[in-house]
Design a protein around this motif. Structure first.
Motif, PDB file in Angstrom:
ATOM      1  N   LYS A 174      -9.405  -4.618  -4.976  1.00 53.00           N
ATOM      2  CA  LYS A 174      -8.314  -4.992  -4.062  1.00 53.00           C
ATOM      3  C   LYS A 174      -7.394  -3.814  -3.742  1.00 53.00           C
ATOM      4  O   LYS A 174      -6.988  -3.635  -2.604  1.00 53.00           O
ATOM      5  CB  LYS A 174      -7.491  -6.129  -4.670  1.00 53.00           C
ATOM      6  N   LEU A 175      -7.059  -3.011  -4.743  1.00 50.30           N
ATOM      7  CA  LEU A 175      -6.045  -1.974  -4.558  1.00 50.30           C
ATOM      8  C   LEU A 175      -6.581  -0.692  -3.938  1.00 50.30           C
ATOM      9  O   LEU A 175      -5.849   0.017  -3.254  1.00 50.30           O
ATOM     10  CB  LEU A 175      -5.359  -1.682  -5.894  1.00 50.30           C
ATOM     11  N   ALA A 176      -7.853  -0.393  -4.155  1.00 49.13           N
ATOM     12  CA  ALA A 176      -8.438   0.833  -3.596  1.00 49.13           C
ATOM     13  C   ALA A 176      -8.438   0.828  -2.074  1.00 49.13           C
ATOM     14  O   ALA A 176      -8.474   1.887  -1.458  1.00 49.13           O
ATOM     15  CB  ALA A 176      -9.856   1.032  -4.122  1.00 49.13           C
ATOM     16  N   HIS A 177      -8.364  -0.359  -1.485  1.00 47.66           N
ATOM     17  CA  HIS A 177      -8.362  -0.468  -0.024  1.00 47.66           C
ATOM     18  C   HIS A 177      -6.990  -0.202   0.591  1.00 47.66           C
ATOM     19  O   HIS A 177      -6.903   0.079   1.775  1.00 47.66           O
ATOM     20  CB  HIS A 177      -8.850  -1.849   0.411  1.00 47.66           C
ATOM     21  N   ILE A 178      -5.935  -0.311  -0.223  1.00 42.77           N
ATOM     22  CA  ILE A 178      -4.590  -0.176   0.358  1.00 42.77           C
ATOM     23  C   ILE A 178      -3.769   0.983  -0.226  1.00 42.77           C
ATOM     24  O   ILE A 178      -2.696   1.279   0.286  1.00 42.77           O
ATOM     25  CB  ILE A 178      -3.791  -1.497   0.273  1.00 42.77           C
ATOM     26  N   TYR A 179      -4.265   1.626  -1.276  1.00 39.12           N
ATOM     27  CA  TYR A 179      -3.566   2.772  -1.852  1.00 39.12           C
ATOM     28  C   TYR A 179      -4.456   4.004  -1.791  1.00 39.12           C
ATOM     29  O   TYR A 179      -5.661   3.915  -2.000  1.00 39.12           O
ATOM     30  CB  TYR A 179      -3.162   2.501  -3.307  1.00 39.12           C
ATOM     31  N   GLY A 180      -3.851   5.144  -1.536  1.00 41.94           N
ATOM     32  CA  GLY A 180      -4.584   6.397  -1.477  1.00 41.94           C
ATOM     33  C   GLY A 180      -5.123   6.820  -2.827  1.00 41.94           C
ATOM     34  O   GLY A 180      -6.173   7.451  -2.926  1.00 41.94           O
ATOM     35  N   ALA A 181      -4.399   6.474  -3.880  1.00 38.29           N
ATOM     36  CA  ALA A 181      -4.831   6.788  -5.241  1.00 38.29           C
ATOM     37  C   ALA A 181      -4.288   5.721  -6.177  1.00 38.29           C
ATOM     38  O   ALA A 181      -3.212   5.159  -5.949  1.00 38.29           O
ATOM     39  CB  ALA A 181      -4.339   8.163  -5.670  1.00 38.29           C
ATOM     40  N   VAL A 182      -5.057   5.454  -7.232  1.00 42.11           N
ATOM     41  CA  VAL A 182      -4.651   4.488  -8.250  1.00 42.11           C
ATOM     42  C   VAL A 182      -4.774   5.176  -9.609  1.00 42.11           C
ATOM     43  O   VAL A 182      -5.801   5.787  -9.909  1.00 42.11           O
ATOM     44  CB  VAL A 182      -5.524   3.217  -8.213  1.00 42.11           C
ATOM     45  N   ALA A 183      -3.715   5.070 -10.397  1.00 37.75           N
ATOM     46  CA  ALA A 183      -3.695   5.675 -11.733  1.00 37.75           C
ATOM     47  C   ALA A 183      -3.403   4.599 -12.765  1.00 37.75           C
ATOM     48  O   ALA A 183      -2.611   3.680 -12.522  1.00 37.75           O
ATOM     49  CB  ALA A 183      -2.627   6.759 -11.804  1.00 37.75           C
ATOM     50  N   PHE A 184      -4.039   4.707 -13.923  1.00 36.96           N
ATOM     51  CA  PHE A 184      -3.826   3.755 -15.006  1.00 36.96           C
ATOM     52  C   PHE A 184      -3.234   4.486 -16.203  1.00 36.96           C
ATOM     53  O   PHE A 184      -3.670   5.577 -16.537  1.00 36.96           O
ATOM     54  CB  PHE A 184      -5.142   3.080 -15.398  1.00 36.96           C
TER      55      PHE A 184
ATOM     56  N   SER B  52      -8.476  -6.614 -19.081  1.00 40.06           N
ATOM     57  CA  SER B  52      -9.887  -6.742 -19.461  1.00 40.06           C
ATOM     58  C   SER B  52     -10.725  -6.009 -18.411  1.00 40.06           C
ATOM     59  O   SER B  52     -10.254  -5.723 -17.309  1.00 40.06           O
ATOM     60  CB  SER B  52     -10.298  -8.217 -19.524  1.00 40.06           C
ATOM     61  N   ILE B  53     -11.953  -5.706 -18.748  1.00 46.64           N
ATOM     62  CA  ILE B  53     -12.817  -4.999 -17.796  1.00 46.64           C
ATOM     63  C   ILE B  53     -13.025  -5.815 -16.517  1.00 46.64           C
ATOM     64  O   ILE B  53     -12.903  -5.258 -15.422  1.00 46.64           O
ATOM     65  CB  ILE B  53     -14.147  -4.594 -18.456  1.00 46.64           C
ATOM     66  N   PRO B  54     -13.311  -7.128 -16.604  1.00 47.09           N
ATOM     67  CA  PRO B  54     -13.448  -7.881 -15.343  1.00 47.09           C
ATOM     68  C   PRO B  54     -12.194  -7.850 -14.472  1.00 47.09           C
ATOM     69  O   PRO B  54     -12.281  -7.727 -13.253  1.00 47.09           O
ATOM     70  CB  PRO B  54     -13.762  -9.302 -15.815  1.00 47.09           C
ATOM     71  N   VAL B  55     -11.023  -7.924 -15.077  1.00 45.44           N
ATOM     72  CA  VAL B  55      -9.779  -7.859 -14.301  1.00 45.44           C
ATOM     73  C   VAL B  55      -9.599  -6.457 -13.711  1.00 45.44           C
ATOM     74  O   VAL B  55      -9.142  -6.309 -12.575  1.00 45.44           O
ATOM     75  CB  VAL B  55      -8.558  -8.271 -15.154  1.00 45.44           C
ATOM     76  N   ALA B  56      -9.990  -5.429 -14.440  1.00 44.76           N
ATOM     77  CA  ALA B  56      -9.903  -4.064 -13.919  1.00 44.76           C
ATOM     78  C   ALA B  56     -10.718  -3.925 -12.641  1.00 44.76           C
ATOM     79  O   ALA B  56     -10.280  -3.279 -11.685  1.00 44.76           O
ATOM     80  CB  ALA B  56     -10.384  -3.064 -14.972  1.00 44.76           C
ATOM     81  N   PHE B  57     -11.891  -4.547 -12.599  1.00 47.52           N
ATOM     82  CA  PHE B  57     -12.717  -4.499 -11.390  1.00 47.52           C
ATOM     83  C   PHE B  57     -12.042  -5.218 -10.233  1.00 47.52           C
ATOM     84  O   PHE B  57     -12.089  -4.737  -9.091  1.00 47.52           O
ATOM     85  CB  PHE B  57     -14.098  -5.108 -11.654  1.00 47.52           C
ATOM     86  N   VAL B  58     -11.413  -6.349 -10.488  1.00 49.76           N
ATOM     87  CA  VAL B  58     -10.694  -7.085  -9.432  1.00 49.76           C
ATOM     88  C   VAL B  58      -9.574  -6.219  -8.870  1.00 49.76           C
ATOM     89  O   VAL B  58      -9.443  -6.067  -7.655  1.00 49.76           O
ATOM     90  CB  VAL B  58     -10.134  -8.421  -9.964  1.00 49.76           C
ATOM     91  N   LEU B  59      -8.766  -5.641  -9.761  1.00 50.80           N
ATOM     92  CA  LEU B  59      -7.663  -4.799  -9.307  1.00 50.80           C
ATOM     93  C   LEU B  59      -8.180  -3.586  -8.541  1.00 50.80           C
ATOM     94  O   LEU B  59      -7.649  -3.245  -7.480  1.00 50.80           O
ATOM     95  CB  LEU B  59      -6.798  -4.351 -10.481  1.00 50.80           C
ATOM     96  N   ALA B  60      -9.209  -2.945  -9.069  1.00 48.97           N
ATOM     97  CA  ALA B  60      -9.762  -1.760  -8.402  1.00 48.97           C
ATOM     98  C   ALA B  60     -10.241  -2.101  -6.996  1.00 48.97           C
ATOM     99  O   ALA B  60      -9.942  -1.388  -6.041  1.00 48.97           O
ATOM    100  CB  ALA B  60     -10.906  -1.172  -9.226  1.00 48.97           C
TER     101      ALA B  60
ATOM    102  N   GLY C 113       0.824  -1.196   0.000  1.00 48.30           N
ATOM    103  CA  GLY C 113       0.000   0.000   0.000  1.00 48.30           C
ATOM    104  C   GLY C 113       0.859   1.246   0.000  1.00 48.30           C
ATOM    105  O   GLY C 113       2.078   1.186   0.008  1.00 48.30           O
ATOM    106  N   GLY C 114       0.179   2.394  -0.036  1.00 50.75           N
ATOM    107  CA  GLY C 114       0.889   3.664  -0.060  1.00 50.75           C
ATOM    108  C   GLY C 114      -0.012   4.766  -0.566  1.00 50.75           C
ATOM    109  O   GLY C 114      -1.224   4.610  -0.666  1.00 50.75           O
ATOM    110  N   SER C 115       0.597   5.892  -0.906  1.00 50.53           N
ATOM    111  CA  SER C 115      -0.190   7.052  -1.323  1.00 50.53           C
ATOM    112  C   SER C 115      -0.637   6.972  -2.776  1.00 50.53           C
ATOM    113  O   SER C 115      -1.666   7.537  -3.138  1.00 50.53           O
ATOM    114  CB  SER C 115       0.600   8.335  -1.087  1.00 50.53           C
ATOM    115  N   LEU C 116       0.129   6.274  -3.635  1.00 44.64           N
ATOM    116  CA  LEU C 116      -0.192   6.210  -5.060  1.00 44.64           C
ATOM    117  C   LEU C 116       0.332   4.922  -5.662  1.00 44.64           C
ATOM    118  O   LEU C 116       1.452   4.500  -5.365  1.00 44.64           O
ATOM    119  CB  LEU C 116       0.448   7.391  -5.803  1.00 44.64           C
ATOM    120  N   LEU C 117      -0.474   4.314  -6.531  1.00 43.25           N
ATOM    121  CA  LEU C 117      -0.036   3.168  -7.326  1.00 43.25           C
ATOM    122  C   LEU C 117      -0.364   3.453  -8.780  1.00 43.25           C
ATOM    123  O   LEU C 117      -1.480   3.854  -9.107  1.00 43.25           O
ATOM    124  CB  LEU C 117      -0.737   1.883  -6.888  1.00 43.25           C
ATOM    125  N   LYS C 118       0.620   3.240  -9.646  1.00 44.40           N
ATOM    126  CA  LYS C 118       0.418   3.365 -11.085  1.00 44.40           C
ATOM    127  C   LYS C 118       0.308   1.957 -11.669  1.00 44.40           C
ATOM    128  O   LYS C 118       1.057   1.066 -11.270  1.00 44.40           O
ATOM    129  CB  LYS C 118       1.593   4.096 -11.735  1.00 44.40           C
TER     130      LYS C 118
END
Length: 101
Positions: free
Chosen positions: A66-76, A56-64, A45-50
């Motif tokens: 899981k990662l939204a809970h441990i990173y302050g911001a997520v960028a693609f 695929s869209i289903p995988v994007a939802f899985v990543l979102a 985790g941390g303040s930002l993950l790139k």
């Protein structure tokens, strides 16, 4: 062999497809890899993950999810813009839609 590959290096989560499969298997493999990375301490985790790579869209939802809970911001990464787009943010330093290098 995994149907979806995920690696973290220098604050960038590199993602790509592995062995050919349907999305039902790919989302299970992506979730399992993220769990493995979290358990090993690689994904802390941390303040930002790139994130950069094909998804695929289903995988994007899985990543979102899981990662939204441990990173302050997520960028693609958006290759058309040549920048990362902030897609998820709980961090006041980043606004939704911000473009970053």
């Amino acid at each position: 062999m995994s149907t979806y590959k995920i690696e973290l290096k220098d604050g960038i989560l590199s993602v790509k497809f592995g062995e050919p499969a349907q999305n039902d298997q790919i989302v299970r493999d992506a979730a399992a890899r993220l769990e493995e990375m979290a358990t090993s301490g690689e994904l802390t985790g941390g303040s930002l993950l790139k994130i950069n790579g094909p998804i695929s869209i289903p995988v994007a939802f899985v990543l979102a999810h899981k990662l939204a809970h441990i990173y302050g911001a997520v960028a693609f990464y958006d290759p058309k813009l040549g920048k990362y787009v902030i897609c998820i943010t709980h961090n006041p330093s980043y606004k939704l839609g911000d473009l970053i290098d």
